[in-house]
Motif scaffolding. Structure first.
Motif, PDB file in Angstrom:
ATOM      1  N   GLY A 157       0.759  -1.276  -0.242  1.00 21.89           N
ATOM      2  CA  GLY A 157       0.013   0.102   0.024  1.00 21.89           C
ATOM      3  C   GLY A 157       0.946   1.353   0.060  1.00 21.89           C
ATOM      4  O   GLY A 157       0.279   2.535   0.384  1.00 21.89           O
ATOM      5  N   LEU A 158       2.166   1.238  -0.266  1.00 30.06           N
ATOM      6  CA  LEU A 158       3.045   2.328  -0.397  1.00 30.06           C
ATOM      7  C   LEU A 158       2.858   3.115  -1.712  1.00 30.06           C
ATOM      8  O   LEU A 158       3.304   4.306  -1.835  1.00 30.06           O
ATOM      9  N   LEU A 159       2.324   2.462  -2.566  1.00 27.72           N
ATOM     10  CA  LEU A 159       1.892   3.142  -3.966  1.00 27.72           C
ATOM     11  C   LEU A 159       0.487   2.594  -4.065  1.00 27.72           C
ATOM     12  O   LEU A 159       0.176   1.444  -3.517  1.00 27.72           O
ATOM     13  N   GLY A 160      -0.418   3.242  -4.689  1.00 22.56           N
ATOM     14  CA  GLY A 160      -1.862   2.779  -4.976  1.00 22.56           C
ATOM     15  C   GLY A 160      -2.651   3.916  -4.270  1.00 22.56           C
ATOM     16  O   GLY A 160      -2.552   5.146  -4.333  1.00 22.56           O
ATOM     17  N   PHE A 206      -0.580   5.968   3.115  1.00 21.37           N
ATOM     18  CA  PHE A 206      -0.472   6.264   4.771  1.00 21.37           C
ATOM     19  C   PHE A 206      -1.879   6.667   5.320  1.00 21.37           C
ATOM     20  O   PHE A 206      -1.943   7.490   6.125  1.00 21.37           O
ATOM     21  N   GLY A 207      -3.042   6.366   4.770  1.00 22.07           N
ATOM     22  CA  GLY A 207      -4.232   6.803   5.267  1.00 22.07           C
ATOM     23  C   GLY A 207      -4.499   8.377   4.955  1.00 22.07           C
ATOM     24  O   GLY A 207      -5.292   8.855   5.826  1.00 22.07           O
ATOM     25  N   ALA A 208      -3.733   8.893   4.233  1.00 20.05           N
ATOM     26  CA  ALA A 208      -3.956  10.309   3.938  1.00 20.05           C
ATOM     27  C   ALA A 208      -4.812  11.105   2.876  1.00 20.05           C
ATOM     28  O   ALA A 208      -4.657  12.053   2.632  1.00 20.05           O
ATOM     29  N   GLY A 209      -5.462   9.847   2.114  1.00 22.42           N
ATOM     30  CA  GLY A 209      -6.156  10.414   1.088  1.00 22.42           C
ATOM     31  C   GLY A 209      -5.324  10.559  -0.020  1.00 22.42           C
ATOM     32  O   GLY A 209      -5.953  11.269  -1.004  1.00 22.42           O
ATOM     33  N   PHE A 210      -4.098  10.413  -0.209  1.00 25.61           N
ATOM     34  CA  PHE A 210      -3.239  10.392  -1.279  1.00 25.61           C
ATOM     35  C   PHE A 210      -3.015   9.165  -2.234  1.00 25.61           C
ATOM     36  O   PHE A 210      -2.560   8.231  -1.790  1.00 25.61           O
ATOM     37  N   ASP A 211      -3.445   9.456  -3.388  1.00 27.83           N
ATOM     38  CA  ASP A 211      -3.284   8.229  -4.591  1.00 27.83           C
ATOM     39  C   ASP A 211      -2.007   8.472  -5.247  1.00 27.83           C
ATOM     40  O   ASP A 211      -1.878   9.485  -6.064  1.00 27.83           O
TER      41      ASP A 211
END
Lengths: 614, 181
Positions: free
Chosen positions: A276-279, A283-288
């Protein structure tokens, strides 16, 4: 899956503990392209066999790592002790030494060549022993297994991305990069943060982050070393850039000639996606953010950002006029930033340690370090990362340990086909973007080729022009035709047809091309000519007026003759590929000048110094 | 495109005939499968973005890009043959000429050059009787130059297929060629 910053820290701690309990001794084997070419694979196997044979499976662990930068001593192996931190690096390792190396642990093994490290890590330690090299970009290459995300996490991997997306606003990230003074490491030295700010200011739903991994300078391979040795660092930095400018998509444009780097990047991308470091929602920050690889197909001009973008779009890699800059209208006409591998490799450290820390290294105008691929007639060929402001002398005579075979230093070429040559009087120049430019060369991507008295500077200029001719895309006339004419004039000089008028025309045409070519490639292509003309005018004059090449390189200007030392051993005659040498056995031989192709085979074959080259 | 067996395109290549698509259905299926897995749509510009990777795949399969393959790729992506050919002729990695069984590439990067790669190249040209970029008549060797394999410490370097020879001198050329047989 790592869902937030806390989980990342916990995971890294967990791995550290597990590693500490896993094995006492680690053996790093350099498995970059150059290491493999020099034969590390059988050594890796021999060390593995030896560990089994000595029954030390649990205690000693083998780690395949990237390039350590010690190309002069490949194959290289480093043995370190996890508890004491002691380590020893071996060069020119052979399979026979495997037993002793495994047995000795972190103490120097008998019969193997131990090397000094010569660098320190500014992020982790103070300047130890006044080491000349400081590793930020090459921080992990040669130190971790590039195919293991876990090992990257141990080295604070993805901590910078976590910090950026969870504690900083995009503008804060850009401000930090601007404040750090980081400049593009691909050639021009444009401030990275400013580039990001331009793209961030664009209102657009779709933006792109591109990594230029189409390393084209023939003689530079630092980007490959980073991609092969520390691929996650590039992915992490691109994600940070994406967050900063508001992009969700990244593209790595990589040379198809780098199969190992491609393989390792693909592995790294898969690993990062799985965790989940890409995608989505990193980090649950809403950044894709996600990225893909696009392959280059062998075109130097694609290092120019507009050409690179056209290549990704599936067209011929021809540059277009700027403005509009890619940051305004780039890939598919969307705001796009293009940075090269080495630039990205600096980003994570800056975010982790802050702009002030970064600015302490290097010079005021060019903070940080620069990686150089030191090659040519120098004793210690390799990848060198030094703080900006280090002198050429420290690099060539310090890190590089001087000129091969005790010959005299003549020149150093920096900046590849767009750069120039510097001579001995400039060895004490502290190098950064400005100082190199002032001397008629440039930083470029970091090729540094050392030349000695056996190199002809006119011929070197011709070599680079030949490269440019080959690589010119042909779109604009100054580059397509102007460089061809430059090349022909240099050819004339090298072959003894040059006149003073040729020299004058060479100068005028070079300046015209510089002023009128469309893109960076054309505008800088006459640099090797102008700089050698400025620095080594006497050599040009010698070629033209005396029809002589003092270095003995320009074939047409050399004559081989046989002197009275000849004992008539017939070795030269037997080796001559065109049967130009005749003579009786035990009698002095003669070279037929009409037949001689000046290949120099006789000169090298003669054991009696009986052949003169003039 | 000529008759199946008289096009003359098969010199020295394992899969040399220009009519490779019909002659080697398995390879064609391979390429077709790859291209069908791509998000090819109606928009020409977006399809063009897939062109270079398709050409990489096709050259990986056939060793070179004959006209029939170019046309196949062009049709699939909705591009003109001229556009595809324009790209192939621009990039040095792509070739529309069959290559020999052994690819001999002399590194002509700067580090190799200052260590005498030009002499090594000249010797290969002399021994093989072909120039840089050409294939020998018997189809055994293609001689070429390349720019920096990043093994500068071993300069001058010659790559034969996937094997790297370091510190090459003109005198070693004969042995390197003999190694290929």
């Amino acid at each position: 899956m790592i869902e937030n910053a806390k989980q990342l820290a916990e995971k890294a701690d967990g791995i550290r503990k597990e590693h500490a309990g896993r094995s006492k001794i680690g053996i790093l084997v350099s498995m970059g392209t150059c290491g493999i070419a020099a034969g590390t694979t059988p050594i890796l196997n021999a060390i593995r066999d030896e560990i089994k044979k000595q029954g030390r499976d649990g205690e000693v662990e083998v780690i395949e790592t990237g390039c350590m930068g010690l190309c002069h001593s490949e194959p290289t192996v480093e043995v370190f002790d996890r508890e004491s931190g002691a380590s020893v690096i071996y060069g020119q390792v052979t399979e026979q030494q495997a037993a002793a190396i495994v047995e000795s642990g972190s103490k120097p093994a008998a019969g193997a060549t131990a090397l000094s490290r010569g660098w320190y890590y500014p992020e982790d330690e103070e300047n130890k022993d006044n080491a000349l090299q400081a590793r930020i970009v090459l921080r992990n290459t040669g130190r971790i297994n590039p195919q293991s995300l876990e090992e990257y996490l141990v080295q604070d991997g993805y901590a910078a991305l976590a910090k950026a997306v969870t504690t900083m606003k995009p503008q804060d990230v850009i401000d930090t990069i601007i404040a750090s003074g980081l400049r593009g490491r691909g050639g021009g030295g444009f401030p990275t943060g400013k580039k990001w700010a331009f793209a961030a200011a664009q209102k657009n739903d779709t933006k792109y982050v591109i990594c230029n991994a189409d390393e084209g300078d023939p003689g530079a391979f630092m980007d490959r070393a980073v991609l092969e040795g520390d691929p996650h660092a590039v992915l992490e930095a691109m994600a940070i850039a994406g967050y900063a400018i508001g992009a969700t998509k990244g593209i790595i444009y990589i040379r198809a000639e780098y199969p190992l780097a491609i393989e390792r990047l693909n592995i790294a991308i898969d690993q990062a996606r799985k965790e989940g470091l890409l995608g989505k929602n990193i980090f649950g920050a809403g950044f894709d953010f996600d990225l893909e690889l696009k392959y280059g197909a062998g075109a130097f001009v694609c290092g120019e950002e507009t050409a690179l973008i056209h290549s990704i779009e599936g067209m011929r890699g021809e540059p277009t006029f700027k403005p509009p800059f890619p940051a305004i209208s780039g890939l598919w006409k969307k705001p796009t930033i293009v940075n090269n591998v080495e630039t990205y490799a600096n980003v994570c450290a800056i975010i982790r340690k802050g702009a002030d820390w970064f600015k302490k290294i290097g010079t005021a105008g060019s903070p940080g370090t620069k990686v150089f691929a030191l090659a040519g007639k120098v004793n210690k060929v390799g990848l060198v990362e030094v703080p900006m402001g280090t002198t050429l002398r420290d690099i060539i005579f310090g890190v590089g340990e001087g000129i091969k075979d005790g010959r005299a230093f003549k020149a150093v070429q920096t900046g590849g086909p767009s750069g120039g040559c510097l001579k001995a009087t400039e060895l004490d120049t502290a190098i950064d973007y400005e100082s190199l430019k002032a001397l008629g060369s440039m930083m470029g991507s970091g090729g540094m080729i050392v030349m000695d008295e056996d190199d002809c500077m006119v011929n070197i200029a011709r070599f680079f022009l030949e490269f440019t001719l080959d690589e010119s895309c042909g779109k604009c006339t100054p580059c397509r035709i102007g460089n061809k004419r430059l090349y022909e004039m240099l050819q004339d000089i090298c072959e003894g047809r040059g006149t003073m008028e040729t020299l004058e025309k060479l100068d005028t045409l070079s300046r015209t091309i510089k002023d009128t070519a469309l893109c960076g490639l054309g505008q800088t292509s006459p640099n090797p000519v102008l700089s050698t003309m400025a620095q080594f005018k006497d050599e040009y004059l010698q070629h033209i007026q005396e029809k002589k090449c003092a270095a003995g390189v320009c074939h047409k200007l050399i004559t081989y003759t046989i002197n009275e030392s000849c004992v008539g051993c017939t070795l030269c005659a037997r080796n001559c590929p065109v049967d130009a040498i005749s003579g009786e056995r035990k009698g002095r031989h003669v070279i037929d000048q009409d037949k001689c192709i000046k290949c120099g085979v006789c000169f090298e074959a003669c054991k009696f110094h009986a052949i003169d080259k003039s | 495109m000529g008759d199946a067996c008289s096009c003359g395109g098969c010199v020295g290549s394992k899969i040399g005939c220009d009519n490779v698509l019909d002659k080697f259905p398995e390879q064609k299926a391979d390429l077709e499968k790859y291209m069908d897995s791509l998000p090819i749509g109606k928009e020409k510009e977006a399809n063009r973005g897939l062109l270079i990777q398709c050409l990489h795949k096709a050259q990986g399969i056939y060793g070179y890009l004959p006209e029939s393959v170019q046309l196949f790729v062009a049709n699939k992506l909705g591009l003109h043959l001229s556009e595809v050919y324009g790209v192939i002729s621009f990039y040095s990695y792509f070739t529309d000429i069959p290559v020999g069984e052994n690819k001999i590439n002399v590194c002509l990067g700067t580090a190799c050059f200052v260590k005498g790669a030009d002499k090594v190249m000249a010797e290969f040209e002399r021994v093989l009787g072909v120039k840089d970029g050409q294939t020998t008549e018997n189809g055994k060797f293609t001689l070429g130059g390349l720019r920096c394999v990043g093994a500068c410490s071993l300069a001058p370097v010659v790559m034969v297929n996937d094997r790297v020879y370091g510190n090459v001198t003109p005198a070693m050329v004969g042995d390197i060629i003999a190694d290929c047989k």
